[in-house]
Design an enzyme around this catalytic site. Sequence first.
Site, PDB file in Angstrom:
ATOM      1  N   GLU A 121       5.012 -15.361   4.685  1.00 56.93           N
ATOM      2  CA  GLU A 121       6.011 -14.721   3.967  1.00 56.93           C
ATOM      3  C   GLU A 121       7.057 -15.765   3.024  1.00 56.93           C
ATOM      4  OE1 GLU A 121       5.423 -13.640   6.819  1.00 56.93           O
ATOM      5  OE2 GLU A 121       4.351 -11.919   6.374  1.00 56.93           O
ATOM      6  N   HIS A 191       8.009  -1.719  11.960  1.00 54.70           N
ATOM      7  CA  HIS A 191       7.165  -1.165  10.873  1.00 54.70           C
ATOM      8  C   HIS A 191       8.272  -0.002  10.405  1.00 54.70           C
ATOM      9  CE1 HIS A 191       3.915  -2.981  13.196  1.00 54.70           C
ATOM     10  NE2 HIS A 191       3.370  -3.045  12.021  1.00 54.70           N
TER      11      HIS A 191
END
Lengths: 387, 446
Positions: A121, A191
């Site tokens: 990322e 999540h």
Amino acid sequence: YLSLDRRKIPGLILGGDAVSWLRKGIWCKTEKMKHSKLPAIFAFFMCEVLHFFNLIGSPKGPTQKMNLFQSITSALDNTLASDPTAVIFGEDVAFGGVFRCTVGLRDKYGKDRVFNTPLCEQGIVGFGIGVAVAGATAIAEIQFADYIFPAFDQIVNEAAKYRYRSGNLFDCGNLTIRAPWGCVGHGALYHSQSPEAFFAHCPGLKIVIPRGPIQAKGLLLSCIADKNPCIFFEPKILYRAAVEQVPEEPYTIPLSQAEILQEGSDVTLVSWGTQIHVLKEVASMAQEKLGVSCEVIDLQTILPWDIETVCKSVVKTGRLLISHEAPVTGGFAAEISSTVQEECFLNLEAPISRVCGYDTPFPHIFEPFYTPDKWKCFEAIKKMINY
Amino acid sequence: MAAVSSMSKMYGLCFHAVRQTAGLKASRLLQRRGFRVTVVQLQQPFDSSLEKPQFPGASAEFVDQLEFIQPNVISGIPVYRVMDRQGNIINPSQDPQLSKETVLNFYQKMTLLNTMDRILYESQRQGRISFYMTNYGEEGTHIGSAAALDPNDLVFGQYREAGVLMYRGFPLDHFMAQCYANADDLGKGRQMPVHYGSKDLNFVTISSPLATQIPQAAGAAYAVKRENINRAVICYFGEGAASEGDAHAGFNFSATLECPLIFFCRNNGYAISTPTNEQYRGDGIAARGPGYGMLSIRVDGNDVFAVYNATKEARRRAVAENQPFLIEAMTYRIGHHSTSDDSSAYRSVDEVNYWDKQDHPISRLRHYMTARGWWSEDDERSWRKQSRKTVMEAFERAERRLKPNPELLFTDVYQEMTPSLNKQRESLWRHVQQYKEHYPLDLYEK
């Protein structure tokens, strides 16, 4: 580009254009969640069509039934078509993305424009900044907002400060970062996160969160066009669940403008993303059970946020409830609450109420207890009314 | 020897990979900057009847001896050089044979940088500027690499590359203005000294966080590749910054996404006080390149011609073949890390003196020039006097200049001014009007 520049839905005012839209068979539907994975307490309203009618001008061209991820694909498709420098990249975007947001784009626009990156990322955002600095339009995807933190340094120390620190010689305004956001029924710690508050503390960024497909496409296109680095969080629970008639042509919805979804006189309810639909239900409940008239505001842009609209509403109603899934301490409701009490102190009839997640990591099996559901919001309204 | 055979085994794997793709590259070279659309190793259809590994993750042979590959740090990647320490050309075919004018320009830029460093370091000691970082000993890495690039090539630096800007023609007044944060600063006074930037000279503004520029350079190179206008990107960083995660990210991205990019690592022996044996255990930074599938070289950073040759060739191939190159320039940081550092706390004066006296890029180039009769003692004297004079004049101008208008505190946060920032700005003004005697308004432009 059709700019949808209006804020209010004054009841059921339908213009001439709007009536013709009705005749074209736009539907309005309320749907309860039957899917076992989605929280049973949550019902999603899809009566967006009413506010859609009050938009300035009629939407150009045909619309298509699209869910949230399809409206994102549509926005990205429009962008790749009109801007030859635009590129989309991130983990797994080439085959269409884990949430299908980029389906078909690689075949349509080429492997050099829609491509996978390595699993990193900080690299994705760093690379995106470089693309933007070199003058091309960069649309970076982070697979889940929960995984944005390795890129925190690049976002906060670099992207947000590029223009300021260089004296406007360089900037990465061409960068937009997209990430799935918010609870999904079973996502647990990694999540389900809503990290907007971490970034709200960073001048130089824009943070945008849509509540449905029509907003998603318009707001995403605004983020891409905006000359500042933007983070666009997409409520993942709505990817399939939210379906609307979305124009195929590109259009923008202005940033930093909150939207009043329904007017009211007793309590102002503020949120963004998925939680808006909870608040809309709460507003009905309050009207029905308590005779309380609620004004529901979708903030849409978290940073820079529309202080004027929220304060104006609180001056009118005297009561404010802010609700978000993210933990209450240091959550963005704290910022809104603090500013509103500074600006509207004497107008307040009751302390400002925050109905948010608890100060725990996002739990798995305890999600039905964790989320700021309609009963918690309803109870908070009762307390404010009886203060 | 075990060391040799294991080194060849380690590099053998890499060489094998290179050879395998050579055929692909050759055909693509014919397309001259045509897109090397990601093919990787063409995956053969899986066939378990063959006694070759079928794994998608690596193409290699089977081996039935248990042996760990020995990392080769003792006799690692060799150091390419053109001149010896006395400035004599070793292999004439490697002499880039630059014109007298060009070489004199190299020398003058290196020494001008050195002079500016001395004066600005002193000015910090006298409290005139808040902070400074010198480039002593590394002038060769700056000038050699900058000279090998095209002026349009985009430069991402770390903080010790002022010579690159100087070579490209950044005026002394602008260097000074940034260090003094005065009203002439292109950066509008927002950053600490030595955080230079220039849009005109394609030098991206420096930022303090280390290695953040590395993946950014990969992204910029990707965008520049798509423009297809014969433009490259170079990214400078030190051997310390190369330990950051961003460095790994940048290397991997540039290789997988096939970017026309030169990674230029200044390995100067220290990251503040941390010597290289505490920074890494492998064979420096050049040895990491093959791990990413990247062509790599190690050069003598104090040999301006070696730096020039390597950068020139890397630039040519990076653009022609759309792939990144890694150059590790070995050098030595003669000065302290910055004005906040006293390096006698962690290294000996003898060590520093060796590099200053026996292996300095400026003196090596001077020997090359004097050997050809291009530079005399008189030239040296008059140049020293002249360069010192121009630096002092710029210095005095910068000293006298006011600081930028405090309004500039609030602009450029976003492209546009926001209502909230406007309110804050107005509130500051009201406050300063009321308490003006407590604010140094006279030092700032109105």
